[in-house]
Design a protein around this motif. Structure first.
Motif, PDB file in Angstrom:
ATOM      1  N   GLN A 107       0.848  -1.197   0.000  1.00  0.00           N
ATOM      2  CA  GLN A 107       0.000   0.000   0.000  1.00  0.00           C
ATOM      3  C   GLN A 107       0.878   1.240   0.000  1.00  0.00           C
ATOM      4  O   GLN A 107       1.894   1.311   0.688  1.00  0.00           O
ATOM      5  N   SER A 108       0.482   2.221  -0.772  1.00  0.00           N
ATOM      6  CA  SER A 108       1.343   3.388  -0.947  1.00  0.00           C
ATOM      7  C   SER A 108       0.510   4.659  -1.000  1.00  0.00           C
ATOM      8  O   SER A 108      -0.688   4.654  -0.756  1.00  0.00           O
TER       9      SER A 108
ATOM     10  N   ARG B   5      -0.981   4.943   2.587  1.00  0.00           N
ATOM     11  CA  ARG B   5       0.145   4.617   3.468  1.00  0.00           C
ATOM     12  C   ARG B   5       0.415   5.769   4.429  1.00  0.00           C
ATOM     13  O   ARG B   5       0.663   5.561   5.615  1.00  0.00           O
TER      14      ARG B   5
ATOM     15  N   TRP C  75      -0.999   3.866   7.797  1.00  0.00           N
ATOM     16  CA  TRP C  75       0.052   3.081   8.433  1.00  0.00           C
ATOM     17  C   TRP C  75       0.725   3.885   9.535  1.00  0.00           C
ATOM     18  O   TRP C  75       1.036   5.065   9.357  1.00  0.00           O
TER      19      TRP C  75
ATOM     20  N   THR D  35       3.860   4.212  10.501  1.00  0.00           N
ATOM     21  CA  THR D  35       5.134   3.810   9.915  1.00  0.00           C
ATOM     22  C   THR D  35       6.286   3.842  10.913  1.00  0.00           C
ATOM     23  O   THR D  35       7.367   3.322  10.623  1.00  0.00           O
TER      24      THR D  35
ATOM     25  N   ASP E 257       6.966  -1.061   8.482  1.00  0.00           N
ATOM     26  CA  ASP E 257       6.840  -0.717   7.070  1.00  0.00           C
ATOM     27  C   ASP E 257       5.472  -1.165   6.575  1.00  0.00           C
ATOM     28  O   ASP E 257       4.850  -2.063   7.153  1.00  0.00           O
ATOM     29  N   ALA E 258       5.016  -0.547   5.488  1.00  0.00           N
ATOM     30  CA  ALA E 258       3.925  -1.147   4.736  1.00  0.00           C
ATOM     31  C   ALA E 258       4.505  -2.376   4.047  1.00  0.00           C
ATOM     32  O   ALA E 258       5.509  -2.288   3.343  1.00  0.00           O
TER      33      ALA E 258
ATOM     34  N   ASN F  77       8.554   2.154   1.893  1.00  0.00           N
ATOM     35  CA  ASN F  77       8.627   3.317   2.778  1.00  0.00           C
ATOM     36  C   ASN F  77       9.082   4.519   1.960  1.00  0.00           C
ATOM     37  O   ASN F  77       9.142   4.462   0.736  1.00  0.00           O
TER      38      ASN F  77
ATOM     39  N   CYS G 159      -5.510  -2.493   4.833  1.00  0.00           N
ATOM     40  CA  CYS G 159      -5.218  -2.045   3.466  1.00  0.00           C
ATOM     41  C   CYS G 159      -6.426  -1.442   2.760  1.00  0.00           C
ATOM     42  O   CYS G 159      -6.424  -1.272   1.538  1.00  0.00           O
TER      43      CYS G 159
ATOM     44  N   TYR H 149      -2.018  -0.006  12.129  1.00  0.00           N
ATOM     45  CA  TYR H 149      -2.852   0.404  11.002  1.00  0.00           C
ATOM     46  C   TYR H 149      -4.175   0.945  11.521  1.00  0.00           C
ATOM     47  O   TYR H 149      -4.749   0.406  12.468  1.00  0.00           O
TER      48      TYR H 149
END
Length: 645
Positions: A326-327, A331, A335, A337, A341-342, A360, A481, A577
């Motif tokens: 996921q970005s 993300r 996330w 972070t 990391d995702a 990342n 996600c 998450y």
């Protein structure tokens, strides 16, 4: 009439929408009404001095009239100089000398259907699929002809002279060169790259190119109404009970290769194929000592060291650079972070092995482990170069894409015993390559399902009474996600688990509880995993025992509550998450749960299947399949205890 944005406004998110697959002009709809405002076709006609050649090409097909109708289109319009250059390069004397099908194919190459994609909507990477079902990739540069200025390219070679011209049915981007069309399958595309001679030789020696040379399933058929109009499926919650489902129009086989350029091999003293064979034998004789020396003389054998080396670089699925995990905005917003990391895990074509992907701010990595200063173990892994980091080569093939690596990728003992010695959380939308290859997983922002026809879902077996659809990524969904595989009807589905390193694992189901869900009996290789799971029960039910952490001030009390919940066969959701519009993580909500299905010894050389059977005799009770966890004993039974991430 137009809005022009000549500076990048920001990096937002990947838009990856459902794209109807059109193979010929007969598929173009003719029943949309025309607007009185300027359309994409009208934009071209208002600028005849720039686009007269492209207009002529479009008018030899039905695509010009399509671009003048209601809908949503992204049109990449090559100017007259671009068309002249194309004709010269193909040694075609004039547009009139082109066949109608050649004109249609060129037109489809330059149109994304059903979506208007602006440069401000898309981070660097794939824009989506054009009407030839080929990926269009956006890259950027800060220099043009030695002058410092920000510019965009499509597929690295077509400069966007002007972009984001809004029209009433989408957007138009102007190009200085036609978008290259390719008929090359992935093995041929890799072989055409002069920087990949060693990997190409290994691919040929092992004959693994044969495994990544399929393109389309010609046995797959479905009615056009199912693709265009779709139908309503009960697979949501709250006030909206139904979601629009559109079926996959054509079934494609796609592949991805993660490859080392010759320069990377040279850095490790590998100058040719023979050197690579020696390197592969050294690595894989250690990873598989029982097979050492048994298959060295047959590079086509799946247990041969070189064969294993090459196969570990190949996947039977495709997505854009930012799609492996996921970005983008999801993300950034969802996330935590600082904790993880995702991540995502994918089975490779090397039997019994998986890759661990991590994304990342530094980019995309394979077999990376450890985040933040508190990480117990840190392994950098191998970086996957982005399109802008990969030079000018067009890496897209008819049936997939290859990506450059910055170091050697191999299934070493360190990868097996350290990197993959972790809780392996697998999003349900990755559990079939069809979910990724046919535009199910990864679409962003649309509240829509992509429906998959029974019998055409790789790694899944589905009964006739079952509907399976992949829901698009929408940040407000209370799921991992921001998506799910939606299963409805009196369902009975069986799916293959990805392989993991041999050992003892807790197998867990991640899901969102809701009173409209079903009651599911779960089996591992046809052995029942305890009593049925009632997906309608929230964590606050006494049988589950979820407790809000805020009720405690002492860490030991929180740990004791987790232990008591685990003894009942349940766990909270992860604290790493949270939904886009929610302040609470999945751990802090009573409807995000994990059910411990069984504790089982898993062998990497064997295949395991999970079966889910609806117990309720009511098709209105459905299941949103969120994720699976395969957690090794070294993690859930470690003296430090399993983290809550």
């Amino acid at each position: 009439m137009t809005n022009k944005f000549y500076n990048i406004i920001g990096i937002l998110c990947i838009v990856c929408g459902f794209v109807s697959c059109v193979d010929n002009d007969d598929d173009v709809p003719e029943n949309y009404y025309k607007s009185t405002k300027v359309s994409a076709a009208g934009f071209l006609e208002e600028h005849q001095d720039q686009f007269s050649s492209f207009i002529t090409i479009l008018k030899r097909t039905t695509y010009f009239s399509m671009l003048d109708t209601y809908g949503a289109y992204t049109l990449f319009a090559p100017n007259n100089a671009a068309v002249s250059e194309y004709l010269a390069s193909e040694r075609i004397p004039s547009i009139e000398a082109m066949s109608v099908e050649d004109c249609a194919r060129l037109a489809r190459t330059h149109i994304i259907r059903d979506r208007a994609v602006f440069t401000t909507d898309v981070a660097e990477g794939s824009l989506g699929m054009n009407m030839n079902d080929a990926s269009l990739v956006l890259t950027s540069d800060s220099m043009l002809n030695g002058v410092k200025q920000f510019v965009y390219y499509i597929n690295k070679n077509s400069l966007m002279l002007q972009y984001n011209d809004s029209v009433n049915n989408g957007v138009v981007h102007i190009l200085n060169r036609t978008i290259a069309q390719t008929d090359s399958l992935l093995p041929a595309k890799i072989a055409q790259d002069s920087t990949l001679t060693i990997f190409t030789a290994a691919l040929k020696e092992t004959r693994l190119g044969e495994l990544i040379s399929n393109y389309r399933d010609d046995n797959y058929t479905i009615g056009i109404d199912s693709v265009e109009k779709g139908y309503q499926v009960r697979c949501t919650s709250g006030s909206q009970k139904y979601t629009l489902s559109k079926w996959v129009g054509k079934r494609y086989f796609k592949y991805s290769a993660f490859v080392e350029p010759d320069s990377v091999f040279h850095r490790h003293g590998i100058m040719n194929l023979e050197d690579l064979k020696k390197y592969a034998k050294e690595i894989y004789d250690q990873t598989y000592p029982r097979d050492a020396g048994l298959y060295d003389n047959d590079p086509t054998h799946r247990k041969n060291p070189l064969n294993r080396f090459v196969a570990y670089h190949l996947l039977n699925r495709y997505t854009e650079y930012d799609g492996w995990v996921q970005s983008g905005d999801l993300r950034q917003h969802c996330w935590v972070t600082s904790l993880t990391d995702a991540e995502e895990f994918y089975e490779t074509l090397c039997p019994g092995t998986i890759l661990r992907f991590a994304g990342n701010s530094d980019g995309l990595f394979i077999n990376r482990k450890g985040v933040g200063t508190g990480a117990r173990v840190k392994v950098r892994g191998v970086k996957v170069l982005s399109d802008s980091e990969s030079g000018n080569a067009d890496q897209g093939a008819l049936n997939g894409r290859y990506y450059y690596l910055d170091d050697i990728l191999a299934y070493t003992t360190n990868v097996r015993d350290v990197v993959l010695n972790c809780r392996i959380r697998i999003d349900a939308t990755t559990l079939s390559p069809d979910f990724m290859n046919c535009n199910g997983r990864g679409r962003y922002g649309e509240d829509i399902l992509t429906g998959f026809k029974n019998g055409y879902i790789a790694d899944w077996k589905v009964t006739d009474e079952t509907y399976v659809g992949v829901h698009s990524d929408v940040g407000y969904w209370n799921s991992y996600c921001a998506n799910a595989v939606c299963v409805s009807g009196i369902f009975d589905v069986t799916m293959k688990l990805p392989p993991v390193p041999s050992g003892t694992y807790e197998i867990r189901l991640g899901y969102t509880a809701n009173e409209e869900r079903g009651v599911v009996q779960i089996y591992l290789n046809n052995e029942p995993c305890g009593i049925p799971v009632d997906l309608r029960k929230y964590g606050t039910d006494p049988d589950i025992g979820w407790v809000d952490d805020q009720q405690y001030t002492d860490e030991e009390d929180i740990a004791a509550a987790d232990k008591a919940m685990h003894s009942r066969g349940y766990m909270n959701g992860p604290d790493s998450y949270h939904p886009w519009d929610g302040e609470n993580t999945m751990r802090a909500t009573s409807w995000n749960l994990r059910r411990v299905l069984t504790t089982q010894n898993l062998n990497s050389e064997e295949t395991y299947y999970l079966r889910f059977r609806q117990v309720l005799d009511d098709p209105d009770h459905y299941w949103t399949f969120d994720y699976i966890e395969l957690c090794p004993k070294s993690v859930y039974g470690s003296p430090e205890g399993e983290d809550r991430h």
